[in-house]
Design an enzyme around this catalytic site. Structure first.
Site, PDB file in Angstrom:
ATOM      1  NE  ARG A 197       0.719  -7.609   3.852  1.00  0.00           N
ATOM      2  CZ  ARG A 197       0.643  -8.885   4.284  1.00  0.00           C
ATOM      3  NH1 ARG A 197       1.700  -9.668   4.251  1.00  0.00           N
ATOM      4  NH2 ARG A 197      -0.507  -9.376   4.734  1.00  0.00           N
ATOM      5  CD  GLU A 231       3.241  -9.512  -2.638  1.00  0.00           C
ATOM      6  OE1 GLU A 231       2.211 -10.219  -2.553  1.00  0.00           O
ATOM      7  OE2 GLU A 231       4.070  -9.426  -1.722  1.00  0.00           O
ATOM      8  CG  HIS A 279       3.090 -12.990  -0.154  1.00  0.00           C
ATOM      9  ND1 HIS A 279       2.482 -11.770  -0.148  1.00  0.00           N
ATOM     10  CD2 HIS A 279       3.033 -13.415   1.137  1.00  0.00           C
ATOM     11  CE1 HIS A 279       2.069 -11.465   1.064  1.00  0.00           C
ATOM     12  NE2 HIS A 279       2.396 -12.458   1.876  1.00  0.00           N
TER      13      HIS A 279
HETATM   14  C1  DGY Z   1      -0.156 -12.750   6.190  1.00  0.00           C
HETATM   15  O1  DGY Z   1      -0.885 -13.521   6.805  1.00  0.00           O
HETATM   16  O2  DGY Z   1      -0.186 -11.544   6.363  1.00  0.00           O
HETATM   17  C2  DGY Z   1       0.785 -13.345   5.215  1.00  0.00           C
HETATM   18  O3  DGY Z   1       1.406 -12.413   4.442  1.00  0.00           O
HETATM   19  C3  DGY Z   1       0.065 -14.382   4.377  1.00  0.00           C
HETATM   20  O4  DGY Z   1       0.997 -15.148   3.711  1.00  0.00           O
END
Ligand code: DGY
Length: 319
Positions: free
Chosen positions: A238, A267, A285
């Site tokens: 993240r 984002e 992403h």
């Molecule tokens: C998640 O599943 O947390 C991912 O970031 C999706 O791409």
């Protein structure tokens, strides 16, 4: 029959599965559903199948009302959900672990290769029509063999990334809340260390920990300064785990050699200073972005919602 609200576009198979048993109200717009529209649609819902772009907070849970039994996130990360607020209201929250492990590790390793071998720079150069020819010192990168990968967060995705690194001849160290299965650690030759040691010894640091208050800006100016100046930082977890402004400064000042980012602090915005740097690879992403993986994620989210609506234990509860 219950009412299921799906907050964004998901593969048809998951919608059909939900529709076989319940009334489904799925947002199909090409843009994300706006907040007001979302609050309006969830009113009276029994289940919400949410995408990570939607904030599932107390306001939304209250707008949904007392029928809401489950929030099924189509993602393994669930920092978009206020889990305590769900728990207080006896709403089950679920996620999609496991099914996106390999796809995300592929992107982590792709970023490692792109950053260390300067593939983005090479591609940009050719596309810009710049003159080039093979040269002994042209766009030299850094080899991975015998180097050390430091994995921050050694869950499924961290382990899958470590397996790829081992196949490339890398040594593995990891930092994690708990010791991993000793058989897996032995197979990977992976040694558990604290974050300080990991930053000091790693040639590549790859982030795979969940995001929350404990990991907000886990990597800031101080941690970047503790890394080798020849090291690379990769993030597929993240965005806000890294202080993006500090990273941009570190990349620009040569504090570390390079970075590869799949996720960003705000984002879909990217810190403008990063956009001007050659030594950072930026992708939007894409960790779980394969047809197979997104289908599996949506199906697991549907299974989670259906289980709770039938009064059963869901396959992947969070609370
Ligand atoms: C998640 O599943 O947390 C991912 O970031 C999706 O791409």
């Amino acid at each position: 029959m219950s009412r299921v609200v799906v907050t964004g576009r998901v593969p048809d198979a998951a919608i059909e599965k939900l529709r076989a048993e319940h009334e489904v109200d799925a947002w199909t717009g090409s843009e994300s559903i706006g907040r007001e529209e979302l609050l309006r649609r969830v009113a009276g819902a029994d289940a919400v199948v949410s995408l990570l772009t939607e904030r599932i907070d107390a306001e939304l849970l209250d707008a949904a009302g007392p029928r809401l039994k489950v929030v099924a996130n189509v993602a393994v990360g669930y920092d978009n959900i206020d889990v305590p607020a769900c728990t207080e209201r006896r709403i089950v929250a679920t996620n999609t672990p496991g099914v996106l492990t390999e796809a995300t590790a592929d992107i982590a390793f792709g970023l490692i290769l792109m950053a260390t071998r300067r593939l983005g720079e090479g591609e940009r150069l050719i596309r810009a029509g710049q003159p080039w020819k093979w040269g002994m010192f042209f766009l030299l990168g850094s080899s991975l063999q015998s180097k050390t990968l430091g994995v921050v967060g050694m869950g499924g995705i961290g382990q899958a990334t470590a397996r790829r690194a081992k196949a490339f001849g890398m040594e593995i160290v990891y930092q994690s809340r708990s010791e991993i299965d000793p058989a897996i650690a032995a197979e990977l030759g992976a040694r558990r260390v604290d974050l300080d040691e990991l930053l000091a010894v790693s040639d590549v640091v790859s982030l795979h920990c969940p995001y929350g208050p404990a990991t907000h800006h886990l990597i800031g100016a101080e941690q970047l300064a503790a890394m080798k100046s020849s090291a690379y930082l990769v993030n597929t977890a993240r965005g806000p785990i890294i202080d993006e402004a500090a990273l941009a400064a570190a990349l620009s000042d040569g504090v570390i050699a390079g970075a590869g980012l799949d996720v960003f602090e705000r984002e879909p915005q990217v810190h403008p200073a990063l956009l001007d740097l050659e030594n950072v690879v930026l992708v939007p992403h894409l960790g779980s972005a394969t047809v197979e993986t997104r289908t599996a994620m949506a199906m697991l989210a549907a299974d989670n919602a259906l289980a709770v609506l039938s009064g059963e234990q869901p396959p992947a509860p969070i609370n």
